[in-house]
Design a protein around this motif. Structure first.
Motif, PDB file in Angstrom:
ATOM      1  N   UNK A 104       0.831  -1.203   0.000  1.00 32.31           N
ATOM      2  CA  UNK A 104       0.000   0.000   0.000  1.00 32.31           C
ATOM      3  C   UNK A 104       0.873   1.264   0.000  1.00 32.31           C
ATOM      4  N   UNK A 105       2.004   1.200   0.725  1.00 30.57           N
ATOM      5  CA  UNK A 105       2.920   2.343   0.765  1.00 30.57           C
ATOM      6  C   UNK A 105       3.481   2.655  -0.616  1.00 30.57           C
ATOM      7  N   UNK A 106       3.943   1.628  -1.328  1.00 30.95           N
ATOM      8  CA  UNK A 106       4.532   1.917  -2.644  1.00 30.95           C
ATOM      9  C   UNK A 106       3.459   2.268  -3.672  1.00 30.95           C
ATOM     10  N   UNK A 107       2.235   1.734  -3.489  1.00 30.07           N
ATOM     11  CA  UNK A 107       1.153   2.151  -4.389  1.00 30.07           C
ATOM     12  C   UNK A 107       0.862   3.642  -4.209  1.00 30.07           C
ATOM     13  N   UNK A 108       0.783   4.087  -2.953  1.00 33.02           N
ATOM     14  CA  UNK A 108       0.474   5.486  -2.678  1.00 33.02           C
ATOM     15  C   UNK A 108       1.586   6.415  -3.172  1.00 33.02           C
ATOM     16  N   UNK A 109       2.835   5.930  -3.136  1.00 33.96           N
ATOM     17  CA  UNK A 109       3.956   6.782  -3.552  1.00 33.96           C
ATOM     18  C   UNK A 109       4.378   6.565  -4.994  1.00 33.96           C
ATOM     19  N   UNK A 110       3.642   5.741  -5.739  1.00 36.58           N
ATOM     20  CA  UNK A 110       4.000   5.435  -7.124  1.00 36.58           C
ATOM     21  C   UNK A 110       4.053   6.704  -7.972  1.00 36.58           C
ATOM     22  N   UNK A 111       5.189   6.919  -8.635  1.00 35.39           N
ATOM     23  CA  UNK A 111       5.361   8.066  -9.506  1.00 35.39           C
ATOM     24  C   UNK A 111       5.628   9.363  -8.774  1.00 35.39           C
TER      25      UNK A 111
END
Length: 572
Positions: A542-549
């Motif tokens: 969830x952390x990397x999804x939220x910070x994607x891009x």
């Protein structure tokens, strides 16, 4: 006469090899001990100075925080100063946890000193102890540096940590806090520095001695092998001289000597069939000259290898040009295999038509075996590099046992992401070593910070963040064939510039570092830490999804999610 010539050649060759080797050793010693080693020692001292500078800056920030609370009205000045003194007096660092901070004012007098409470809040004239006869000069030095520059380094003699009976030279960094007229500082004992430098020098001397011994042995080996070759060349030279003399005497003598050369000499027609074959072919392949007539080199190639050479041989004949280094594997008459090298030049008629080729075939079996041995040595060197890097990573994990295995798991995930993104094997290998070493900088951090069972304070977190810089400093002088030091330096940088230590943005960050950042975040969140249990894989994703891009490299995030979704990587 031959023995005299060989003896003379031996002396000449020995000097030719020994003198450059000796000069190389002398140059190595001069370079290492007059240039390289002093630079290492100076760099070591500079890093120590930088350490006390950063620690003093951190404590200064702590005082500034209490001053801010005073200005906000949360605390009175007396309460703020009392809390700051109490907090700083308990701070310790160093291998023995005896290195400390002190505070004095511009009076000058000590406001706080953890090992010398007897001099705290006393005027210099009231301190009668003989060992403190220079105390006034020391405090005046602190005040002069702060008055002139605001902060700086001061060297002097002081008691050894908590041992009042031992005086030792010390270098300290002090910085003034103007709102309260305070001076805060900490220092390092030069005896400690010199002891560490001596250990480094001794280790370096041991390594250098081993290297010089190897160089000497290689030089002696080269002299011996060169003499063997010179002896053989001398003999060949004499034989050739006899051949030249015999050529003048008769064509038959020339033919006889020609046929006794070490290489197989031959002539072929335009179809590649032998029209002449020297007797040397019998020693090489076991067939007589007559048995080779009207055959081609392909007739001696094993059946299972013919397809490998047939097309190349056909193209060489059709090119009507000289060719060199055409290697083939031939089957000898006794069934054994031999690797040969074929070199030839075309022969043309007077009107320019191709008559065929004239060439030589040489046995290169031993050369091929030597090349295979060289490849094995290269592979062994690579394996040694792998083990060395793993040992460095293990050394860091010994300092931080709560994250044991973290670097290995990050390595597996980062390399899997890199493969998913289609990086080259060379890039993946560099990423592999960087991942194993990405937290090597923590080896220089206080172990109590690494294993603290509660959340770190702001100041402690700032010190922990130094590990990326320290890791870069450790690795930057190692000549890796990949940018390992830079990848380690950048593995906490984010695309939007909110990372550390240099606040780099997207285009300034290496692709390998972007991949490593994603792998590091996922593994850290999904693993246990001293101050919290594992948050789970889903929280990490969830952390990397939220910070994607935004913070994290989008292709790396997508590849990571795909790997975990398809169960191609196991984070347990």
């Amino acid at each position: 006469m031959l023995k005299n010539m060989i003896r003379k050649r031996f002396k000449t060759t020995s000097r030719r090899i020994a003198v450059p080797a000796l000069l190389t050793i002398v140059l190595y010693v001069i370079t290492m001990f007059m240039l390289f080693l002093p630079r290492i020692e100076q760099s070591f001292i500079n890093r120590k100075k930088e350490m006390i500078y950063e620690l003093t800056e951190t404590v200064w920030s702590l005082i500034d925080n209490y001053h801010a609370r005073e200005l906000s009205g949360e605390l009175t000045r007396a309460d703020a100063q009392h809390r700051a003194i109490l907090r700083i007096s308990n701070l310790r660092y160093g291998p023995e946890k005896k290195d400390y901070f002190w505070i004095n004012d511009m009076t000058p007098q000590f406001i706080m000193h953890p090992y010398r409470p007897d001099v705290v809040n006393k005027a210099i004239k009231d301190i009668k102890d003989v060992r403190d006869s220079s105390l006034k000069n020391i405090l005046l030095k602190f005040n002069e540096v702060v008055a002139e520059k605001g902060a700086g380094y001061v060297d002097y003699y002081w008691q050894w940590k908590d041992d009042p009976d031992r005086m030792s030279p010390k270098l300290s960094y002090v910085k003034g806090f103007q709102p309260w007229d305070w001076i805060v500082g900490t220092g390092m004992y030069l005896d400690d520095i010199y002891a560490e430098i001596t250990a480094i020098r001794n280790k370096f001397m041991a390594i250098s001695t081993a290297i010089l011994g190897i160089v000497l042995m290689l030089s002696l080996y080269s002299i011996r092998q060169t003499m063997k070759a010179d002896k053989e060349l001398m003999r060949v030279s004499i034989e050739r001289k006899k051949l030249n003399e015999s050529l003048k005497e008769s064509k038959e003598r020339f033919q006889s000597l020609l046929e006794n050369t070490s290489d197989w000499i031959w002539e072929i027609d335009g179809k590649g069939q032998y029209t002449y074959s020297s007797p040397r072919v019998e020693a090489l392949l076991g067939f007589s000259s007559d048995e080779t007539m009207h055959k081609t080199i392909m007739d001696f190639v094993p059946m299972d290898l013919k397809n490998r050479y047939q097309e190349t041989f056909k193209n060489l004949l059709g090119s009507q040009k000289s060719f060199k280094g055409f290697e083939t594997t031939c089957r000898k008459k006794n069934g054994r295999h031999v690797v040969v090298e074929n070199n030839a030049v075309p022969v043309f008629s007077e009107n320019g038509g191709l008559l065929g080729y004239r060439g030589v075939t040489r046995d290169i079996t031993n050369r091929k075996l030597a090349m295979e041995a060289l490849k094995k040595n290269r592979d062994d060197l690579h394996a040694n590099l792998e083990e060395t890097v793993k040992s460095l990573a293990l050394a860091e994990e010994k300092r931080d046992p709560y994250t044991a295995g973290h670097q290995t798991r990050v390595d597996r995930l980062a390399c899997a992401i890199a493969r998913e993104l289609g990086l080259s094997d060379h890039q993946i290998e560099g990423l592999h070593f960087a991942a194993l070493l990405h937290d090597i900088g923590k080896i220089a951090l206080p172990s109590e910070f690494l294993s603290k069972p509660t959340l770190l304070s702001h100041q402690e977190h700032e010190i922990i963040k130094c590990h990326a810089q320290v890791g870069y400093d450790i690795l930057k002088n190692i000549n890796f064939p990949w940018p390992v030091a830079q990848i380690v330096y950048q593995h906490h940088e984010y695309l939007d510039g909110s990372g550390y230590p240099r606040n780099l943005t997207d285009k300034q960050i290496l692709l390998e570092a972007k991949i490593l950042t994603v792998a590091d975040v996922v593994e850290a969140i999904s693993s246990h830490r001293p101050y919290r249990p594992s948050l789970g894989v889903e929280a990490a994703l969830e952390e990397i999804r939220n910070g994607r891009g935004v913070r994290y490299h989008a292709p790396s995030v997508d590849a990571c999610l795909k790997l975990i979704r398809d169960k191609k990587i196991d984070l347990s």
